[in-house]
Scaffold this active site. Structure first.
Site, PDB file in Angstrom:
ATOM      1  CB  CYS A 122      -1.015  -0.039   1.132  1.00 50.98           C
ATOM      2  SG  CYS A 122      -2.360  -1.205   0.757  1.00 50.98           S
ATOM      3  CG  ASP A 123      -1.751   4.664  -0.400  1.00 49.27           C
ATOM      4  OD1 ASP A 123      -2.117   3.556  -0.809  1.00 49.27           O
ATOM      5  OD2 ASP A 123      -2.453   5.672  -0.469  1.00 49.27           O
ATOM      6  CB  CYS A 195      -8.162   0.707  -2.912  1.00 48.93           C
ATOM      7  SG  CYS A 195      -8.453   0.856  -1.141  1.00 48.93           S
ATOM      8  CD  GLU A 491      -3.393  10.286   0.287  1.00 44.87           C
ATOM      9  OE1 GLU A 491      -2.506   9.681  -0.319  1.00 44.87           O
ATOM     10  OE2 GLU A 491      -4.480   9.764   0.604  1.00 44.87           O
ATOM     11  CB  SER A 517      -6.545   9.951  -2.070  1.00 48.88           C
ATOM     12  OG  SER A 517      -6.880   8.654  -2.488  1.00 48.88           O
TER      13      SER A 517
END
Length: 615
Positions: A122-123, A195, A491, A517
């Site tokens: 993830c991010d 996601c 974000e 985001s």
């Protein structure tokens, strides 16, 4: 011939104590002299993209051991940006990237590991591990947890695909009733994995493929699919091969700084532009370049953005396609193949498979009938069953998507747009540049003039939007939310989501020195550099000023003369608290203050300002 780094702790009588401790971890006499490979995992039950990674480290480890290496696993932290969104938790997201990078460096250097397998997803985890890998410059392979399946629900007798952003929009849309909102919420995120759209996590995992640091399918193969198990096993086998080539054959071409060189960074950015990736990827690529001493800058990104077409359109830019559809169309290598055919790729850059990226593309291009293995591989699809387990299904599409005229991935001749999905703008509020995801901007507002509405925190902007104080034609300016000013460069997904929910997605703009985001769409411009806290022009805009955004001309600014702007600057400099928010109550922890002390603006990747640490 380079010596194994681990020999420092495994060889010589003076290292008897270290060997005794290694033995206590399970090592035996025959293991001393083998490469010790760090398996940097990021399992956590806080993040759906990482909830299934608990056993992945050992899967890689067993593969390493079978190939002749010694595997030692450790874990990093991982923040879920979606759960941290919209409250003070988001202040910690970007700073966690530096902590992840540092933790990998600390563990690998403290124990003299010879190589790394990075299990990310993830991010901030993939970027943090990438930064560490470029610092350390020892053999590395990335293998991600993979994207989640797209959510699906039935609305108005139609099955529609969903993602996290759909749930957020529905939650504040007065036209959606409680029952519908609840159904969307329960359906939006059905499985483990990152996601399902082309958000930051998936964008970064795709970029590791273009950099040559991960295996085919890493960015697009679903987390739930049985075929993904093969990527973890192959990563373990291949990292031992890279160790053999470097430590036994003195082959420096396998090192990350030689694989992810300047040309590879151009390839990665071209991919990002072609697929309309998250704007956060620009921040992270710049940061990785700084760590690896690669002279790749925002000017290079600006140049590429003017030449690379938009070849792949994915949620949140369209509801039609998600990562499972990108995979069906040939994944990252499918997009790279189209860039290569258009003459927009450096096909001679190295790859962890020991081939050039051009050779890897040729072997995995599903438009070539001879690549039957690729056609089978890229037919891997979703099962539509809620689960948190990896490799839990083996469903396949009847066919792969090889349609380059109307499919998910297009040829240059059939591009979604001739210019790519990301652009760099410059002007008097962003002298060093700012970023817009053009893939998510309706063409009708590529040129936009409006009235500035000034907010010195994301919270104040959200309150104003929800209270209907922002109207069509307004430009929401959120400042002092940059790396230093936030601190942490939050974000702004909630403000953009709420604008969309209020029917203002094509009627307003948002400009910030914060970031967005990967789920953001609309006329959302971030990363204004220098940030307000560093004396950037965005800090001089006043309530009611006219502002103009011109994407085709790559310009942005407040519509006042240089003389007026300079007068405002002088007034700011003479104020009691220059370049600070006037009326913001925010408790900032010592940890965040330490981050802010060294943070650079977004045009430098928001990395630490090394000049402040010089001897």
């Amino acid at each position: 011939m380079p010596k194994l780094r681990s020999a420092t702790t495994t060889q010589g009588r003076n290292m008897a104590g270290a060997r005794a401790l290694w033995r206590a971890t399970g090592m035996k006499d025959g293991d001393f002299g083998k490469p010790i490979i760090a398996v940097s995992n990021s399992f956590t039950q806080f993040v759906p993209g990482h909830v299934h990674l608990k056993d992945m480290g050992q899967l890689v480890a067993r593969s390493i051991e079978a190939a002749g290496g010694v595997a030692k696993e450790f874990n990093t932290i991982a923040v879920d940006d979606g759960i941290a969104m919209g409250h003070s938790g988001m202040l910690y997201s970007l700073p966690s990237r530096e902590i992840i990078a540092d933790s990998v460096e600390y563990m690998v250097n403290a124990h003299c590991a010879d190589a790394i397998v990075c299990i990310s997803n993830c991010d901030k985890i993939t970027p943090g591990m990438l930064m560490a890998s470029m610092r350390l410059n020892i053999p590395v392979i990335f293998v991600s947890g993979g994207p989640m399946e797209a959510g699906k629900t039935k609305l108005s007798d139609q099955i529609i695909k969903l993602d996290l952003v759909d749930a957020m929009v529905a939650g504040v849309d007065n036209n959606v009733n409680d029952e519908q909102s609840g159904e969307i919420e329960r359906s939006a995120c059905p499985t483990c994995g990152s996601c399902s759209g082309m958000f930051t996590a998936n964008s970064m995992n795709c970029l590791t493929e273009a950099l040559g640091l991960s295996l085919p399918g890493n960015g697009s193969m679903l987390a739930t699919h049985a075929d993904r198990e093969g990527l973890f096993k192959q990563a373990g086998t291949q990292i031992v091969e890279l160790c053999r080539r470097y430590y036994q054959q003195d082959d420096e071409s396998v090192l990350p700084r030689n694989i992810a060189n300047f040309k590879a960074f151009e390839n990665a950015m071209s991919l990002d532009i072609a697929m309309g990736g998250s704007t956060n990827t620009i921040l992270h690529l710049l940061a990785a370049a700084v760590e690896g001493e690669v002279p790749f800058t925002l000017d290079d990104i600006d140049r590429l953005s003017r030449n690379v077409p938009h070849l792949c359109k994915v949620a949140p830019s369209t509801p039609q396609y998600h990562m499972e559809d990108v995979h069906r169309a040939g994944g990252v290598l499918g997009i790279l193949a189209e860039l290569n055919r258009a003459g927009l790729l450096h096909e001679d850059t190295p790859h962890v498979l020991g081939k050039s990226i051009g050779e890897v593309i040729s072997e995995w291009d599903i438009t070539q009938p001879e690549n039957a293995h690729a056609l089978e591989f890229f037919r891997a699809g979703p099962a539509g069953i809620r689960t948190t387990k990896a490799f839990s299904q083996d469903c396949r599409y009847p066919t792969a998507d090889t349609d380059r005229e109307n499919g998910c991935i297009r040829s240059r001749a059939n591009a979604f747009s001739e210019e790519g999905g990301l652009a760099v703008l410059f002007g008097n509020i962003a002298q060093d540049g700012c970023i817009v995801k053009t893939a998510g901007v309706d063409e009708s507002i590529h040129v936009f003039t409006g009235r500035a509405r000034i907010y010195e925190s994301q919270d104040d902007a959200v309150k104003a939007i929800l209270a209907d104080e922002v109207i069509a034609g307004d430009i929401v300016v959120i400042r002092y939310e940059g790396p230093k000013g936030g601190p942490g460069m939050q974000e702004m997904l909630y403000p953009t989501t709420y604008l969309k929910a209020k029917g203002l997605g094509k009627k307003c703009a948002l400009i910030t020195d914060g970031r967005f985001s990967g789920g953001t769409s609309g006329l959302s411009i971030g990363h204004c550099s220098p940030e307000a806290a560093s004396g950037g022009g965005i800090g001089l805009v006043e309530e009611g000023d006219s502002m103009t955004i011109d994407i085709p001309q790559r310009k942005i600014g407040v519509d006042i003369s240089d003389e007026v702007l300079q007068a405002r600057r002088e007034k700011m400099e003479q104020s009691a608290n220059p370049w600070k928010p006037v009326s913001r109550e925010r408790k900032v922890s010592l940890a965040l203050k330490a981050y802010a002390l060294l943070a650079t603006s977004a045009d430098k990747g928001a990395v630490r300002d090394a000049s402040k640490l010089e001897d």
